[in-house]
Enzyme design. Structure first.
Site, PDB file in Angstrom:
ATOM      1  N   GLU A  11      -9.010  40.625  43.334  1.00  0.00           N
ATOM      2  CA  GLU A  11      -9.921  41.674  43.790  1.00  0.00           C
ATOM      3  C   GLU A  11      -9.787  41.967  45.282  1.00  0.00           C
ATOM      4  O   GLU A  11      -9.859  43.127  45.694  1.00  0.00           O
ATOM      5  CB  GLU A  11     -11.371  41.276  43.485  1.00  0.00           C
ATOM      6  CG  GLU A  11     -11.678  41.024  42.023  1.00  0.00           C
ATOM      7  CD  GLU A  11     -11.689  42.282  41.191  1.00  0.00           C
ATOM      8  OE1 GLU A  11     -11.791  43.385  41.766  1.00  0.00           O
ATOM      9  OE2 GLU A  11     -11.585  42.180  39.953  1.00  0.00           O
ATOM     10  N   THR A  12      -9.648  40.936  46.094  1.00  0.00           N
ATOM     11  CA  THR A  12      -9.659  41.130  47.551  1.00  0.00           C
ATOM     12  C   THR A  12      -8.491  40.431  48.241  1.00  0.00           C
ATOM     13  O   THR A  12      -8.541  40.158  49.433  1.00  0.00           O
ATOM     14  CB  THR A  12     -10.979  40.597  48.150  1.00  0.00           C
ATOM     15  OG1 THR A  12     -11.107  39.197  47.845  1.00  0.00           O
ATOM     16  CG2 THR A  12     -12.174  41.341  47.589  1.00  0.00           C
TER      17      THR A  12
END
Length: 589
Positions: free
Chosen positions: A150-151
Site C-alpha cells: 500500500e505505501t
C-alpha cells in the site's frame, strides 16, 4: 463509542438468547402519522438477532482505550498496557528499524505502539491455549506485508541509484504517508459529499477538506474517515471529517490500519480472526476456495481487483505474496498445511452471494421489509442483519434503535417510529389540544404521504395505500390512495366518481464498500425506481385488467386482473396476482 455497555449487552445475549418479543406498535399521540414502540421491545429484538457468540468476539475486538491512556505510551514504560508490552517483546524497536529504513518520518515506533495500545485485542492474551505471542508476531508481519504494497517504495534490490542500501522490497514499507500527488489543503476524494443521503447525514463532509489516502492503510473517502473518527473519538464522526490531516500527522496514521485489521466488513471477516482462527469459514466460502492463510487477507482488502484466476499474474497480488513470503521467512513465521498464500483460486467476496446463508453472520442493520399482517401497514417495525454496508452497525451501541426509528432516513417509505420507555395507554380526554383525545384534521394538501402514513379528516382516520400528494382522503374513493381505518364515513362524503390519484414511489439504495487502500474495492450504487399503479378513476368492468408485469408495486397497491381486485403485501415486480401463491406478494380482496 461506548463499547463497555454494548459489550455487556452482547455478552448477556450470548449467555441467554431469549425469544424475540413481539413488536406491538401503537399510534403516536404526539404524531397522528406515526407510531411508538417500547425500548424493551426494541432491545429484545436486537438481543434475539445477535445472540451468536461471534458478536461478543467482534465487540471485544473493537473495544478501545481512551486517548489519554494511549498518548502516555512510550517504548519501555512500565505503565504500558499488556498488549503493548507483548509487541515490545516479540517485535522490538530493532525489528521496526529494520523494516522502516525508507519510511516517512511521520511513522515512528512510538506511534506504532500507541496505535496498538488503542485496541486491546491486537496482540492481546488468549486464554484458551492458543499461542498469544505467535499470533501477535504473525499479525504484525501480515500487516507489514500489506503496508509494503500500500505505501511501499517498490524499488528493486539491484537499483543502486534509488536503493543504495540494497533493501528488499519487503523492507520498504511506510514510504508514503499521503497518497502520491496529494497534499494537505487539496480537496479530493469527495465523491458523494453533499448528497442528501444517509452517508452524508451520518458522516457529513467538511467544506474545503480532501479525503484522499492517508496513513499506513491509505484511508480514503468520507464514509471511512467518519467511521474511523467515531472509534477514535468516542462516537464523534466530525473530528476527522473536519481534520483529516490527523490521519497523516499523528499516531492515527498507524491506528487506522489496526482498526481496519480488526473490523469485519460483513460478510468478510476481520483479518485478525483469519489469522488467529476465531473465524470459521462457511460452506459457501469453502466452496469458493476461501479458507485460512494470507490469501484470504488479500481478498478482504482488495478481492475484487486482486483475487480470482483472471488476476493470477497481476502485479498487486503478486507483490503482496512476495512481500509476505519474504517477511515470513525472515521472521520464521510457519505456514500451516491448510493455509494458502494466494487468492487467485478464490472467488472475490464481492462476487460471492452469501445472503441467506445460515452459517454466515452479518454486521449491518437494515429495515426488515417483510410483511406482517398484524402490524400497522404490514410493516415489521424491526430491522434485520444484512450482508452489505448500511447506516447502522450491529457492533455500535444504539445503532439498532436508530435503525428502527430510521434515524438517518435511509429507509425510503419507512413509517415514523418513536421509541419510548412506556406507552401511555390513557393519553388524555381531548380537553386540551394535542393531548390524545378526539383527533383534529391533520391532512395537508402540500404534504407527501407514504404507504402506511395516517391522517385524520373530520374525525375519520385514513391510511395511505401508496405514495401520494394532494389527494384528499375524503374524496379519494374506493380505488384511490387512501383507505378508512376508523371513524364514520356515512356523511355522504364518498364520491360517485373517485379521484384519479396517482403515486410514484422511488426506492433508491446505495451499497458502498468499506474497503480502503490504493486501488481498493468500491461498492456499487444501485437503485430501483418504481411507479405505483395509478388509480384509473373508473368503476371496474368484468374482465378489466390493470396489472402490468413490468410495473413495480409497493405494499398497499391495488390492481385488477379479470375484474378481480388484488392488493400488494410488499414490494414486487412481475409476480402475477392470479398465481395465488400462499406466501406470495398479493392477496385477493
Amino acid at each position: 463509542m461506548k463499547q463497555t455497555a454494548f459489550l455487556s449487552a452482547i455478552i448477556a445475549a450470548t449467555l441467554a438468547a431469549p425469544a424475540a418479543m413481539a413488536m406491538n406498535p401503537q399510534p403516536d399521540p404526539q404524531n397522528p402519522e406515526g407510531f411508538v414502540v417500547t425500548r424493551a421491545e426494541v432491545q429484545a429484538a436486537e438481543v434475539a438477532k445477535t445472540h451468536d457468540p461471534m458478536y461478543t468476539t467482534w465487540a471485544q475486538a473493537l473495544r478501545t482505550r481512551t486517548n489519554d491512556i494511549v498518548e502516555a505510551i512510550v517504548p519501555g514504560a512500565a505503565s504500558n498496557p499488556e498488549n503493548v508490552k507483548r509487541v515490545e517483546r516479540v517485535f522490538p524497536e530493532a525489528d521496526w528499524d529494520f523494516l522502516t529504513q525508507m519510511a516517512a518520518p511521520e511513522y515512528t515506533y512510538t506511534r506504532f505502539l500507541r496505535a496498538i495500545g488503542k485496541f486491546p485485542a491486537f496482540c492481546g492474551e488468549y486464554t484458551d491455549g492458543r499461542d498469544s505471542d505467535a499470533i501477535c508476531k504473525k499479525s504484525i508481519v501480515t500487516a507489514f506485508a500489506h503496508f509494503a504494497q500500500e505505501t511501499g517504495g517498490h524499488i528493486a534490490i539491484d537499483n543502486y541509484w534509488d536503493n543504495p542500501q540494497g533493501l528488499e522490497e519487503w523492507q520498504q514499507a511506510l514510504v508514503h504517508v499521503r497518497e502520491m500527488g496529494w497534499s494537505e489543503g487539496q480537496e479530493g476524494y469527495t465523491t458523494g459529499c453533499g448528497q442528501n443521503d444517509w452517508q452524508n447525514k451520518r458522516w457529513p463532509c467538511a467544506a474545503g477538506q480532501g479525503y484522499f489516502g492517508r496513513g499506513a492503510k491509505q484511508l480514503s473517502y468520507h464514509f471511512n474517515y467518519g467511521a474511523f473518527s467515531e472509534v477514535m473519538y468516542a462516537g464523534d464522526a466530525t473530528k476527522l471529517l473536519n481534520e483529516p490531516g490527523l490521519v497523516a500527522d499523528s499516531w492515527l496514521n498507524l491506528a487506522s490500519a489496526i482498526w481496519f485489521f480488526l473490523t469485519p466488513q460483513a460478510p468478510k471477516p476481520a483479518m485478525l480472526h483469519v489469522i488467529d482462527r476465531t473465524w470459521v469459514p462457511s460452506q459457501r466460502e469453502l466452496d469458493a476456495g476461501i479458507g485460512y492463510g494470507f490469501g484470504t487477507t488479500i481478498n478482504i482488502i482488495n478481492g475484487g481487483i486482486e483475487c480470482g484466476e483472471q488476476n493470477k499474474d497481476k502485479g498487486q497480488p503478486v507483490n503482496r505474496i512476495r512481500y509476505w513470503e519474504g517477511l515470513a521467512k525472515h521472521f520464521n513465521i510457519p505456514i500451516e498445511a491448510d493455509e494458502t498464500n494466494t487468492c487467485w483460486q478464490q472467488l472475490p467476496y464481492g462476487s460471492l452471494n452469501l445472503q441467506g446463508a445460515t452459517d454466515v453472520l452479518y454486521t449491518n442493520w437494515d429495515g426488515n421489509w417483510k410483511y406482517f399482517a398484524d402490524r400497522p401497514g404490514g410493516y415489521s417495525f424491526e430491522c434485520e442483519l444484512v450482508g452489505y454496508q448500511t447506516a447502522y452497525s450491529a457492533l455500535v451501541e444504539g445503532d439498532y434503535e436508530k435503525c428502527v426509528t430510521n434515524f438517518y432516513e435511509s429507509h425510503a417509505g419507512w413509517p415514523a417510529v418513536r421509541v419510548v420507555d412506556v406507552i401511555d395507554t390513557n393519553p388524555g380526554d381531548g380537553s386540551n389540544p394535542g393531548d390524545g383525545g378526539t383527533p383534529t384534521n391533520t391532512w395537508d394538501k402540500d404534504a407527501v404521504y407514504l404507504t402506511g402514513d395516517r391522517v385524520t379528516v373530520n374525525g375519520v382516520t385514513y391510511e395511505a395505500k401508496y405514495w401520494n400528494q394532494g389527494v384528499n382522503p375524503e374524496t379519494a374513493g374506493q380505488w384511490g390512495a387512501w383507505k378508512v381505518v376508523s371513524g364514520d364515513t356515512t356523511g355522504g362524503n364518498t364520491p360517485t366518481n373517485p379521484d384519479t390519484g396517482s403515486g410514484n414511489g422511488t426506492d433508491t439504495g446505495t451499497d458502498t464498500g468499506t474497503d480502503t487502500g490504493t486501488g481498493g474495492d468500491t461498492g456499487g450504487t444501485g437503485g430501483d425506481t418504481g411507479t405505483t399503479n395509478p388509480d384509473t378513476g373508473t368503476n371496474p368492468d368484468q374482465g378489466e385488467t390493470t396489472w402490468n408485469a413490468t410495473t413495480v408495486y409497493l405494499g398497499g397497491d391495488q390492481v385488477l386482473v379479470n375484474g378481480v381486485t388484488y392488493e400488494a403485501l410488499y414490494w414486487n415486480q412481475g409476480n402475477n396476482p392470479v398465481s395465488g401463491a400462499q406466501w406470495g406478494p398479493w392477496k385477493k380482496i
